[in-house]
Design an enzyme around this catalytic site. Structure first.
Site, PDB file in Angstrom:
ATOM      1  N   TYR A  56       0.837  -1.193   0.000  1.00 19.82           N
ATOM      2  CA  TYR A  56       0.000   0.000   0.000  1.00 19.82           C
ATOM      3  C   TYR A  56       0.874   1.246   0.000  1.00 19.82           C
ATOM      4  O   TYR A  56       1.618   1.501   0.959  1.00 19.82           O
ATOM      5  CB  TYR A  56      -0.925   0.029   1.218  1.00 19.82           C
ATOM      6  CG  TYR A  56      -1.890  -1.132   1.326  1.00 19.82           C
ATOM      7  CD1 TYR A  56      -2.214  -1.921   0.228  1.00 19.82           C
ATOM      8  CD2 TYR A  56      -2.494  -1.441   2.543  1.00 19.82           C
ATOM      9  CE1 TYR A  56      -3.101  -2.980   0.340  1.00 19.82           C
ATOM     10  CE2 TYR A  56      -3.396  -2.490   2.658  1.00 19.82           C
ATOM     11  CZ  TYR A  56      -3.687  -3.257   1.550  1.00 19.82           C
ATOM     12  OH  TYR A  56      -4.571  -4.306   1.666  1.00 19.82           O
ATOM     13  N   HIS A 124      -0.322 -12.127   1.423  1.00 17.99           N
ATOM     14  CA  HIS A 124      -1.290 -11.295   0.712  1.00 17.99           C
ATOM     15  C   HIS A 124      -1.951 -12.041  -0.449  1.00 17.99           C
ATOM     16  O   HIS A 124      -3.155 -11.910  -0.683  1.00 17.99           O
ATOM     17  CB  HIS A 124      -0.586 -10.030   0.200  1.00 17.99           C
ATOM     18  CG  HIS A 124      -1.481  -8.869   0.019  1.00 17.99           C
ATOM     19  ND1 HIS A 124      -1.038  -7.576  -0.031  1.00 17.99           N
ATOM     20  CD2 HIS A 124      -2.816  -8.779  -0.119  1.00 17.99           C
ATOM     21  CE1 HIS A 124      -2.052  -6.748  -0.203  1.00 17.99           C
ATOM     22  NE2 HIS A 124      -3.143  -7.459  -0.260  1.00 17.99           N
ATOM     23  N   LEU A 205     -17.901  -2.596   2.273  1.00 19.85           N
ATOM     24  CA  LEU A 205     -18.804  -1.600   1.685  1.00 19.85           C
ATOM     25  C   LEU A 205     -18.745  -1.618   0.156  1.00 19.85           C
ATOM     26  O   LEU A 205     -19.201  -0.677  -0.492  1.00 19.85           O
ATOM     27  CB  LEU A 205     -18.446  -0.199   2.198  1.00 19.85           C
ATOM     28  CG  LEU A 205     -18.665   0.029   3.693  1.00 19.85           C
ATOM     29  CD1 LEU A 205     -18.083   1.363   4.132  1.00 19.85           C
ATOM     30  CD2 LEU A 205     -20.147  -0.039   4.036  1.00 19.85           C
ATOM     31  N   GLY A 208     -17.145   1.242  -1.359  1.00 21.66           N
ATOM     32  CA  GLY A 208     -17.973   2.441  -1.259  1.00 21.66           C
ATOM     33  C   GLY A 208     -19.250   2.375  -2.061  1.00 21.66           C
ATOM     34  O   GLY A 208     -20.170   3.174  -1.826  1.00 21.66           O
TER      35      GLY A 208
END
Length: 332
Positions: A56, A124, A205, A208
């Site tokens: 990241y 990961h 979510l 988003g």
């Protein structure tokens, strides 16, 4: 914030954590000052399970956490990941799981995070060129040396989880799981139940989308969602129409659609009988508070029934390239 034990064995964590990826990359312009405020507020309000990864921001996200939370290390449970390397091509991902790289990556993460120990260390993605036993064996060595407390896997198949767990107990699996992404319920989640492994849903979510507030045309040019199949064109419009029962439940509870989406994920813990700890991401204090309040929303059976069909009706894959996910080619 209530707590749960994430796996057997596993760390004690709040029932909702904080995904930190978007603080450094992928969702538009960085604002480190806002992110630091949000991190401090998270610890102050009990959202003390923080999730990052070495990829990241090409290490910048780990550095942000190490810098922002210096002096507060005993107040949070830290999860990070290794195994996805970046190149000069922003979209390219190289996967490495050889034993030498596991150690190299862990040492680098410890330095960036300014800590002596990683509470939960994830692979990961699976390196299909390396037996998973080798990768997890190297991770187990880090546990024996006291540099890592618990092990996790991200985007693995049920078979890969079994093989890894035979080498060393796995505390948590992290994969996408939400109202519009439920493929993990076919085999991975049942295997977690059988083995006593906790589950950490990322993107609960829907990046988003499930909040009903994300319009692709309004996103910054460098926002990766502009290129995700479920967000764009006719598929994006069709998927937006699926949110009607989410909006209806929100109105009934005096909540936001995002809180309904998070409450749905939380209640999957009851359905499956395992610890489920979603990690919604945000850089804003008020959104952190909104997300955290979702743990107190309880959906009725009728509302759950109304939400049940969303995932099956969603159009488009969750990534433009599904190769590195548990639903990708190696899972078939």
């Amino acid at each position: 914030m209530r707590t749960t034990v994430l796996g057997d064995p596993g760390p004690t964590v709040p029932v909702q954590g904080l995904g930190c990826m978007g603080m450094s990359e992928f969702y538009g312009t960085r604002d480190d000052e806002a992110s630091v405020r949000t991190l401090h507020h998270a610890l102050d309000t009990g959202v003390t399970f923080l999730d990052t990864a070495d990829m990241y921001g090409r290490g910048a996200n780990e550095e942000l956490l190490g810098r922002a939370l210096k002096g507060r290390r005993d107040e949070y449970v830290l999860a990070t990941k290794f195994g996805m390397q970046r190149t000069d091509d922003p979209a390219e991902r190289l996967v490495r799981g050889d034993a030498a790289y596991v150690r190299q990556a862990a040492e680098a993460s410890l330095r960036r995070l300014d800590t002596d120990v990683i509470d939960l260390y994830y692979m990961h993605r699976v390196d299909v060129r390396v037996p998973i036993e080798e990768t997890v064996g190297a991770m187990a060595d880090l546990v024996a040396e006291g540099k890592v407390r618990y092990l996790g896997l991200s985007e693995v198949t049920a078979e890969e989880l079994r093989r890894a767990h035979d080498v060393h107990p796995v505390s948590a699996v992290q994969s996408e799981w939400s109202l519009w992404s439920r493929d993990v319920e076919e085999a991975v989640v049942p295997e977690c139940v059988r083995l006593g492994v906790g589950f950490v849903p990322y993107s609960p979510l829907g990046r988003g989308f499930l909040t009903g507030k994300v319009a692709v045309d309004d996103l910054p040019e460098d926002d990766f969602r502009r290129h995700q199949p479920r967000f764009t064109g006719e598929r994006g419009a069709a998927n937006a129409r699926l949110l009607a029962p989410v909006t209806a439940a929100a109105e009934a509870h005096g909540a936001t659609p995002g809180q309904i989406a998070l409450a749905w994920v939380q209640q999957r813990a009851d359905v499956w009988g395992l610890p489920v700890v979603p990690i919604p991401g945000t850089t804003k204090v008020h959104r952190l508070d909104e997300n955290a309040a979702a743990v107190d929303v309880r959906l009725t059976d009728a509302e759950l029934d109304a939400l049940e069909g969303i995932a099956a009706a969603v159009e488009g894959d969750r990534y433009a390239d599904m190769t590195l996910t548990s639903a990708g080619p190696r899972a078939r």
